[in-house]
Enzyme design. Structure first.
Site, PDB file in Angstrom:
ATOM      1  N   ARG A  46       0.856  -1.197   0.000  1.00  0.00           N
ATOM      2  CA  ARG A  46       0.000   0.000   0.000  1.00  0.00           C
ATOM      3  C   ARG A  46       0.886   1.239   0.000  1.00  0.00           C
ATOM      4  O   ARG A  46       0.617   2.209  -0.685  1.00  0.00           O
ATOM      5  CB  ARG A  46      -0.951   0.007   1.216  1.00  0.00           C
ATOM      6  CG  ARG A  46      -1.665   1.343   1.390  1.00  0.00           C
ATOM      7  CD  ARG A  46      -2.897   1.286   2.286  1.00  0.00           C
ATOM      8  NE  ARG A  46      -2.785   0.381   3.406  1.00  0.00           N
ATOM      9  CZ  ARG A  46      -2.016   0.602   4.494  1.00  0.00           C
ATOM     10  NH1 ARG A  46      -1.320   1.714   4.599  1.00  0.00           N
ATOM     11  NH2 ARG A  46      -1.973  -0.285   5.461  1.00  0.00           N
ATOM     12  N   TYR A  98     -16.108  16.714 -15.437  1.00  0.00           N
ATOM     13  CA  TYR A  98     -16.441  15.289 -15.438  1.00  0.00           C
ATOM     14  C   TYR A  98     -17.555  15.065 -14.405  1.00  0.00           C
ATOM     15  O   TYR A  98     -17.470  15.573 -13.276  1.00  0.00           O
ATOM     16  CB  TYR A  98     -15.187  14.486 -15.073  1.00  0.00           C
ATOM     17  CG  TYR A  98     -15.453  13.011 -14.968  1.00  0.00           C
ATOM     18  CD1 TYR A  98     -15.762  12.268 -16.094  1.00  0.00           C
ATOM     19  CD2 TYR A  98     -15.428  12.368 -13.744  1.00  0.00           C
ATOM     20  CE1 TYR A  98     -16.036  10.916 -16.001  1.00  0.00           C
ATOM     21  CE2 TYR A  98     -15.693  11.009 -13.639  1.00  0.00           C
ATOM     22  CZ  TYR A  98     -16.001  10.297 -14.778  1.00  0.00           C
ATOM     23  OH  TYR A  98     -16.271   8.964 -14.678  1.00  0.00           O
ATOM     24  N   ASP A 170      -7.081  19.133 -14.021  1.00  0.00           N
ATOM     25  CA  ASP A 170      -7.367  17.776 -14.494  1.00  0.00           C
ATOM     26  C   ASP A 170      -6.957  17.744 -15.971  1.00  0.00           C
ATOM     27  O   ASP A 170      -7.629  18.322 -16.825  1.00  0.00           O
ATOM     28  CB  ASP A 170      -8.863  17.490 -14.310  1.00  0.00           C
ATOM     29  CG  ASP A 170      -9.252  16.080 -14.760  1.00  0.00           C
ATOM     30  OD1 ASP A 170      -8.523  15.480 -15.575  1.00  0.00           O
ATOM     31  OD2 ASP A 170     -10.309  15.592 -14.312  1.00  0.00           O
ATOM     32  N   LYS A 195      -7.925   6.710 -19.176  1.00  0.00           N
ATOM     33  CA  LYS A 195      -8.226   7.256 -20.496  1.00  0.00           C
ATOM     34  C   LYS A 195      -7.009   7.186 -21.419  1.00  0.00           C
ATOM     35  O   LYS A 195      -6.548   6.111 -21.712  1.00  0.00           O
ATOM     36  CB  LYS A 195      -8.780   8.675 -20.335  1.00  0.00           C
ATOM     37  CG  LYS A 195      -9.802   8.831 -19.196  1.00  0.00           C
ATOM     38  CD  LYS A 195     -11.100   8.059 -19.428  1.00  0.00           C
ATOM     39  CE  LYS A 195     -11.986   7.961 -18.188  1.00  0.00           C
ATOM     40  NZ  LYS A 195     -12.295   9.235 -17.529  1.00  0.00           N
TER      41      LYS A 195
HETATM   42  C1  LIG Z   1     -12.817   9.642 -16.292  1.00  0.00           C
HETATM   43  C2  LIG Z   1     -12.465  10.962 -15.773  1.00  0.00           C
HETATM   44  C3  LIG Z   1     -12.257  11.182 -14.410  1.00  0.00           C
HETATM   45  C4  LIG Z   1     -12.461  10.094 -13.369  1.00  0.00           C
HETATM   46  O1  LIG Z   1     -11.563   9.056 -13.532  1.00  0.00           O
HETATM   47  P1  LIG Z   1     -11.874   7.514 -13.140  1.00  0.00           P
HETATM   48  O2  LIG Z   1     -10.608   6.834 -13.542  1.00  0.00           O
HETATM   49  O3  LIG Z   1     -13.057   7.093 -13.947  1.00  0.00           O
HETATM   50  O4  LIG Z   1     -12.149   7.486 -11.690  1.00  0.00           O
HETATM   51  C5  LIG Z   1     -11.867  12.437 -13.995  1.00  0.00           C
HETATM   52  N1  LIG Z   1     -11.715  13.447 -14.880  1.00  0.00           N
HETATM   53  C6  LIG Z   1     -11.924  13.276 -16.201  1.00  0.00           C
HETATM   54  C7  LIG Z   1     -11.739  14.427 -17.117  1.00  0.00           C
HETATM   55  C8  LIG Z   1     -12.299  12.039 -16.690  1.00  0.00           C
HETATM   56  O5  LIG Z   1     -12.530  11.887 -18.001  1.00  0.00           O
END
Ligand SMILES: *Cc1c(COP(=O)(O)O)cnc(C)c1O
Length: 379
Positions: A46, A98, A170, A195
């Protein structure tokens, strides 16, 4: 080293024991200690795992940051950032986020006394107007999801500096290949590695990158104390993904550019959202702070009907009807009933998110096949 070279080599070197050139998947929870407290840098998985360390160093190198931390999902990374705050603290965020980010803000952390305001961050003045003496964080996505709005990161970092406000960006949609928020003044970069970084729709993961040693220490404490860490196999898959990030993104951007121009010229479409189009209101800033406009395209059919949008997204053959984005395969979706279902209708309306909006994650297939597929589905 330049980006594509770092993508393949940063954080990784051939295994000293066997010579294996790929970082092993260290499937171990614990590590031998020679005498109590004396070990080779790992005590418990962890807290740290060598496959994860390789990925954390790789992602830090790609964002031009000093430190990287990986999490079990993008939202687990978001959770860690919010854990930096105290009850009563105020966060100003973009209004086109998101859906899950909006949900954790308003349905989880608001209960613990954090306050959130959502504004159209494509005009930084809206952020300035919302800042109070309690504001401790500005939270940006650029390009935003799903309207692909653009915010001038350097401009917003000027608002934050001197006010002890942390700027969190982000960078999931742009990736470090197209945009480097730390260089533009952000304090923390967040990724859903699910992604583009993973890039093959085969894992869920998240990451934080910072160059601030004190923030790193606090975030590493939270990572270990809360424990939302990714397993070593997911770290291995993400590392494999980042090796091809540059070549994949080149094709994502080329295909998305062609599709956005094709949609723009088609009379069956009323609006196209893509920062690479000159008509896009954020085009000029995007050209300055991004090296290309990315692989995401949103659009609205000419009749602006939700029913026809839902039918159209169900008719494609190559574009797969699914949530998520950033994989090599093309995906299509209807945000209001899928990815953004958690965002209340009045909030969606205020942000300009039409019930008829369709979002594409343009993959790296042959673009002519993709255009033929959309052409048939639009009908
Ligand atoms: C998918 C996404 C998230 C969240 O990520 P997860 O891996 O699904 O928890 C946050 N910000 C953006 C822009 C995203 O596309």
């Amino acid at each position: 080293m330049r980006f594509s070279t770092r993508a393949i080599h940063a954080g990784q070197k051939p295994d000293p024991v066997t010579g294996a050139i790929m970082t092993p998947v260290y499937l171990t929870s614990t590590y031998e200690q020679e005498t109590p407290g004396v070990h080779k840098g790992f005590e418990y998985s962890r807290t740290g795992n060598p496959t994860r360390t390789a990925l954390e160093q790789n992602l830090a190198a790609l964002e031009g940051g000093r430190h990287g931390l990986c999490f079990a999902s993008g939202l687990a990374a978001t959770d860690a950032v919010l854990n930096l705050l105290e009850p009563g603290d105020h966060v100003v965020a973009g209004d086109d986020l998101y859906g899950g980010t909006h949900r954790i803000f308003t349905q989880v952390y608001q209960r613990f006394g954090l306050e959130f305001d959502f504004v159209d961050a494509s005009d930084p003045q809206n952020l300035v107007d919302s800042v109070t003496e309690k504001t401790r964080m500005i939270w940006l996505e650029t390009p935003t999801n799903p309207l692909l709005k653009i915010t001038d990161i350097a401009e917003v970092s000027k608002i934050c500096s001197g006010r002890s406000i942390l700027l969190v960006v982000d960078n999931t949609f742009a990736t470090p290949y197209l945009q480097q928020p730390l260089e533009l003044g952000a304090n923390i970069v967040l990724h859903s590695t699910t992604k583009y970084l993973g890039g093959h729709s085969d894992l869920v993961g998240g990451a934080l990158i910072t160059s601030d040693d004190e923030l790193q220490e606090r975030l590493a404490f939270i990572q270990n104390a809360v424990g939302a860490v990714p397993g070593p196999l997911d770290c291995f898959l993400t590392l494999r993904g980042t090796k091809t990030l540059a070549v994949r993104l080149d094709r994502h951007c080329e295909n998305a550019g062609k599709i956005s121009r094709w949609l723009h010229d088609d009379s069956r479409i009323s609006r196209v959202y893509y920062p690479g189009l000159e008509q896009h209101p954020g085009h000029e800033i995007a050209s300055r702070q991004m090296s290309a406009a990315g692989g995401m395209v949103s659009f609205v059919l000419a009749d602006e009907s939700e029913k026809n949008a839902r039918e159209m997204v169900s008719r494609t053959g190559i574009f797969i009807l699914a949530e998520s984005l950033g994989g090599v395969e093309s995906l299509i979706e209807h945000p209001v009933s899928m990815t953004h279902g958690a965002v209340p209708p009045d909030v969606r309306k205020a942000a300009g998110l039409s019930d008829a909006l369709i979002r594409l994650s343009v993959g790296i297939e042959d673009v002519d096949d993709l255009i033929e597929d959309l052409d048939r589905a639009i009908g």
